[in-house]
Motif scaffolding. Sequence first.
Motif, PDB file in Angstrom:
ATOM      1  N   MET A   1     -45.792  -4.658  97.933  1.00  0.00           N
ATOM      2  CA  MET A   1     -45.248  -5.765  97.148  1.00  0.00           C
ATOM      3  C   MET A   1     -44.400  -5.251  95.994  1.00  0.00           C
ATOM      4  O   MET A   1     -43.367  -5.851  95.655  1.00  0.00           O
ATOM      5  N   LEU A   2     -44.796  -4.127  95.383  1.00  0.00           N
ATOM      6  CA  LEU A   2     -43.977  -3.540  94.321  1.00  0.00           C
ATOM      7  C   LEU A   2     -42.639  -3.060  94.867  1.00  0.00           C
ATOM      8  O   LEU A   2     -41.582  -3.250  94.236  1.00  0.00           O
ATOM      9  N   ALA A   3     -42.683  -2.423  96.048  1.00  0.00           N
ATOM     10  CA  ALA A   3     -41.433  -1.965  96.660  1.00  0.00           C
ATOM     11  C   ALA A   3     -40.525  -3.141  96.983  1.00  0.00           C
ATOM     12  O   ALA A   3     -39.296  -3.069  96.798  1.00  0.00           O
ATOM     13  N   ALA A   4     -41.099  -4.247  97.467  1.00  0.00           N
ATOM     14  CA  ALA A   4     -40.281  -5.419  97.780  1.00  0.00           C
ATOM     15  C   ALA A   4     -39.602  -5.958  96.531  1.00  0.00           C
ATOM     16  O   ALA A   4     -38.420  -6.321  96.555  1.00  0.00           O
ATOM     17  N   GLU A   5     -40.315  -5.993  95.415  1.00  0.00           N
ATOM     18  CA  GLU A   5     -39.702  -6.471  94.171  1.00  0.00           C
ATOM     19  C   GLU A   5     -38.619  -5.519  93.686  1.00  0.00           C
ATOM     20  O   GLU A   5     -37.561  -5.940  93.195  1.00  0.00           O
ATOM     21  N   GLU A   6     -38.843  -4.216  93.821  1.00  0.00           N
ATOM     22  CA  GLU A   6     -37.828  -3.246  93.410  1.00  0.00           C
ATOM     23  C   GLU A   6     -36.557  -3.369  94.261  1.00  0.00           C
ATOM     24  O   GLU A   6     -35.438  -3.157  93.765  1.00  0.00           O
TER      25      GLU A   6
ATOM     26  N   ARG B   1     -49.204   4.921  90.428  1.00  0.00           N
ATOM     27  CA  ARG B   1     -50.286   5.834  90.058  1.00  0.00           C
ATOM     28  C   ARG B   1     -49.884   6.716  88.870  1.00  0.00           C
ATOM     29  O   ARG B   1     -50.686   6.944  87.956  1.00  0.00           O
ATOM     30  N   GLN B   2     -48.645   7.220  88.887  1.00  0.00           N
ATOM     31  CA  GLN B   2     -48.192   8.058  87.789  1.00  0.00           C
ATOM     32  C   GLN B   2     -48.121   7.280  86.486  1.00  0.00           C
ATOM     33  O   GLN B   2     -48.481   7.776  85.411  1.00  0.00           O
ATOM     34  N   LEU B   3     -47.688   6.015  86.579  1.00  0.00           N
ATOM     35  CA  LEU B   3     -47.615   5.183  85.382  1.00  0.00           C
ATOM     36  C   LEU B   3     -49.007   4.930  84.805  1.00  0.00           C
ATOM     37  O   LEU B   3     -49.216   5.003  83.578  1.00  0.00           O
ATOM     38  N   ILE B   4     -49.989   4.633  85.666  1.00  0.00           N
ATOM     39  CA  ILE B   4     -51.352   4.390  85.183  1.00  0.00           C
ATOM     40  C   ILE B   4     -51.921   5.647  84.539  1.00  0.00           C
ATOM     41  O   ILE B   4     -52.576   5.593  83.479  1.00  0.00           O
TER      42      ILE B   4
ATOM     43  N   ALA C   1     -43.580  -1.972  88.597  1.00  0.00           N
ATOM     44  CA  ALA C   1     -44.953  -1.578  88.267  1.00  0.00           C
ATOM     45  C   ALA C   1     -45.306  -1.954  86.838  1.00  0.00           C
ATOM     46  O   ALA C   1     -46.379  -2.514  86.569  1.00  0.00           O
ATOM     47  N   SER C   2     -44.406  -1.662  85.889  1.00  0.00           N
ATOM     48  CA  SER C   2     -44.690  -2.000  84.492  1.00  0.00           C
ATOM     49  C   SER C   2     -44.729  -3.507  84.291  1.00  0.00           C
ATOM     50  O   SER C   2     -45.587  -4.018  83.558  1.00  0.00           O
ATOM     51  N   ARG C   3     -43.823  -4.223  84.958  1.00  0.00           N
ATOM     52  CA  ARG C   3     -43.839  -5.687  84.819  1.00  0.00           C
ATOM     53  C   ARG C   3     -45.116  -6.280  85.393  1.00  0.00           C
ATOM     54  O   ARG C   3     -45.673  -7.245  84.853  1.00  0.00           O
ATOM     55  N   PHE C   4     -45.600  -5.724  86.497  1.00  0.00           N
ATOM     56  CA  PHE C   4     -46.840  -6.228  87.094  1.00  0.00           C
ATOM     57  C   PHE C   4     -48.023  -6.016  86.156  1.00  0.00           C
ATOM     58  O   PHE C   4     -48.869  -6.901  85.995  1.00  0.00           O
ATOM     59  N   LEU C   5     -48.117  -4.842  85.522  1.00  0.00           N
ATOM     60  CA  LEU C   5     -49.224  -4.581  84.605  1.00  0.00           C
ATOM     61  C   LEU C   5     -49.205  -5.535  83.418  1.00  0.00           C
ATOM     62  O   LEU C   5     -50.261  -5.966  82.933  1.00  0.00           O
ATOM     63  N   VAL C   6     -48.011  -5.885  82.970  1.00  0.00           N
ATOM     64  CA  VAL C   6     -47.911  -6.822  81.846  1.00  0.00           C
ATOM     65  C   VAL C   6     -48.306  -8.220  82.287  1.00  0.00           C
ATOM     66  O   VAL C   6     -49.033  -8.942  81.582  1.00  0.00           O
ATOM     67  N   ARG C   7     -47.829  -8.653  83.463  1.00  0.00           N
ATOM     68  CA  ARG C   7     -48.195  -9.999  83.966  1.00  0.00           C
ATOM     69  C   ARG C   7     -49.695 -10.115  84.220  1.00  0.00           C
ATOM     70  O   ARG C   7     -50.280 -11.182  84.044  1.00  0.00           O
ATOM     71  N   ALA C   8     -50.307  -9.006  84.635  1.00  0.00           N
ATOM     72  CA  ALA C   8     -51.747  -9.010  84.904  1.00  0.00           C
ATOM     73  C   ALA C   8     -52.579  -8.859  83.641  1.00  0.00           C
ATOM     74  O   ALA C   8     -53.807  -8.754  83.725  1.00  0.00           O
TER      75      ALA C   8
ATOM     76  N   LYS D   1     -41.244   0.526  75.653  1.00  0.00           N
ATOM     77  CA  LYS D   1     -42.509   1.132  75.290  1.00  0.00           C
ATOM     78  C   LYS D   1     -43.648   0.252  75.796  1.00  0.00           C
ATOM     79  O   LYS D   1     -43.609  -0.967  75.654  1.00  0.00           O
ATOM     80  N   LEU D   2     -44.654   0.887  76.358  1.00  0.00           N
ATOM     81  CA  LEU D   2     -45.755   0.170  77.004  1.00  0.00           C
ATOM     82  C   LEU D   2     -47.068   0.864  76.657  1.00  0.00           C
ATOM     83  O   LEU D   2     -47.120   2.091  76.485  1.00  0.00           O
ATOM     84  N   ARG D   3     -48.126   0.070  76.563  1.00  0.00           N
ATOM     85  CA  ARG D   3     -49.456   0.636  76.353  1.00  0.00           C
ATOM     86  C   ARG D   3     -50.478  -0.263  77.035  1.00  0.00           C
ATOM     87  O   ARG D   3     -50.260  -1.461  77.235  1.00  0.00           O
ATOM     88  N   LEU D   4     -51.627   0.332  77.394  1.00  0.00           N
ATOM     89  CA  LEU D   4     -52.721  -0.432  77.989  1.00  0.00           C
ATOM     90  C   LEU D   4     -53.401  -1.290  76.928  1.00  0.00           C
ATOM     91  O   LEU D   4     -53.442  -0.926  75.749  1.00  0.00           O
ATOM     92  N   VAL D   5     -53.923  -2.421  77.364  1.00  0.00           N
ATOM     93  CA  VAL D   5     -54.690  -3.269  76.460  1.00  0.00           C
ATOM     94  C   VAL D   5     -56.074  -2.655  76.275  1.00  0.00           C
ATOM     95  O   VAL D   5     -56.811  -2.457  77.245  1.00  0.00           O
ATOM     96  N   ASP D   6     -56.396  -2.321  75.040  1.00  0.00           N
ATOM     97  CA  ASP D   6     -57.695  -1.707  74.741  1.00  0.00           C
ATOM     98  C   ASP D   6     -58.712  -2.825  74.555  1.00  0.00           C
ATOM     99  O   ASP D   6     -58.894  -3.364  73.470  1.00  0.00           O
ATOM    100  N   PHE D   7     -59.418  -3.162  75.636  1.00  0.00           N
ATOM    101  CA  PHE D   7     -60.326  -4.317  75.608  1.00  0.00           C
ATOM    102  C   PHE D   7     -61.538  -4.065  74.721  1.00  0.00           C
ATOM    103  O   PHE D   7     -62.127  -4.992  74.193  1.00  0.00           O
ATOM    104  N   GLY D   8     -61.940  -2.804  74.536  1.00  0.00           N
ATOM    105  CA  GLY D   8     -63.113  -2.527  73.725  1.00  0.00           C
ATOM    106  C   GLY D   8     -62.818  -2.266  72.275  1.00  0.00           C
ATOM    107  O   GLY D   8     -63.744  -2.038  71.493  1.00  0.00           O
ATOM    108  N   ARG D   9     -61.555  -2.331  71.883  1.00  0.00           N
ATOM    109  CA  ARG D   9     -61.213  -1.979  70.501  1.00  0.00           C
ATOM    110  C   ARG D   9     -61.786  -2.977  69.504  1.00  0.00           C
ATOM    111  O   ARG D   9     -62.321  -2.616  68.465  1.00  0.00           O
TER     112      ARG D   9
END
Length: 353
Positions: free
Chosen positions: A218-223, A294-297, A322-329, A341-349
Amino acid sequence: MAPPQDETLANIRKYAAEARELQDDPMDFDASRTEARLEQTVRELQARVQEQQAALEKLRAASSIDVEKAAYASEDPREKLRQLLAVKNAYTRLTSTAPFLPSQGSVLPALLAARTLKENIQGTKDAVSSTQEQVAKTEAALRNEETNLHDAHLIAQAMEKRIQRLRAQHEDRSQKTPAQLAKELIATKRAQKEGYDEEMKQLGGALNDFINDYLSAMLAAEELGGPVVGDMLDVETDTLAAGFTKKGKVKSTKKPVSDKTRQRRIDQIWGDKAAIDEEEEPLTEAEAADNEMRQLIENLFATLTGPGGGRAYYELDRDSAASRFLVRAKIAQFHPKDARKLRLVDFGRELDD
């Protein structure tokens, strides 16, 4: 001369007999007779009204007293006394006067009774409706209170069990030395760490399977200009090889796309992420997207656990699916002022703070 009590009993018996005869008689449903009785009753009432109006006009003509002024009590005590005496005399004369009664065949009593019954019935219906609404509201409030009471009982039971566990732990700790407590604490922490590591392995395996089996295609299809991730769930390899039109629809090609054309397109989109050795088989579009995700994660995790912690951002090479999907999710978030610039959401912070 018969005593008054015997005369009263005789009148009661006579009235009961007459009432029984009236009850046994069939009801008169003759419409013409009823209409005639109604007309007669109306004429009687009109005559009575005219008679009262004539008497009122005669009284007004014969008296020099202002009716509107006499309707209110005077401030002069003597005048007020005369008004009270006049009212008393009027009541005294009217008491001995026989009240107006309709004739024997008049339907006025029946009409008055029917009106009273109608008002009573309507009032009863309104009272029933109002009572039903109040009952419904009371039942709803009762159910709510029962639910609250049930929750309160559950909370009380949980608190009692918690208190019992804390008391047991306190008694157990009070009987042990600090060295024993330290050993138990270390063992508990190690067991927790092992459990977390095992759970991370399971979650990592599930993530790898999801990326490999579903997400990469699905990521390849969007790209490639196709639908956004999630709009097309089953993306075939032939679909990715054919590509998509500017409107996001699958291209229909009669001839299969050559490997060189596909590799050139993969290099243009994914660049060095899709580079391979000469001895290896060329990557497909899904595999290139898989490697990029995988490399992005990995990079995002490394940034999260790095010096900056949860406040540091990873700088993207390009805007990717891939980056857009992580943001939408809701897994990652862009910098408020820099979309590269992108960063993971720190849920335990928030819990740690």
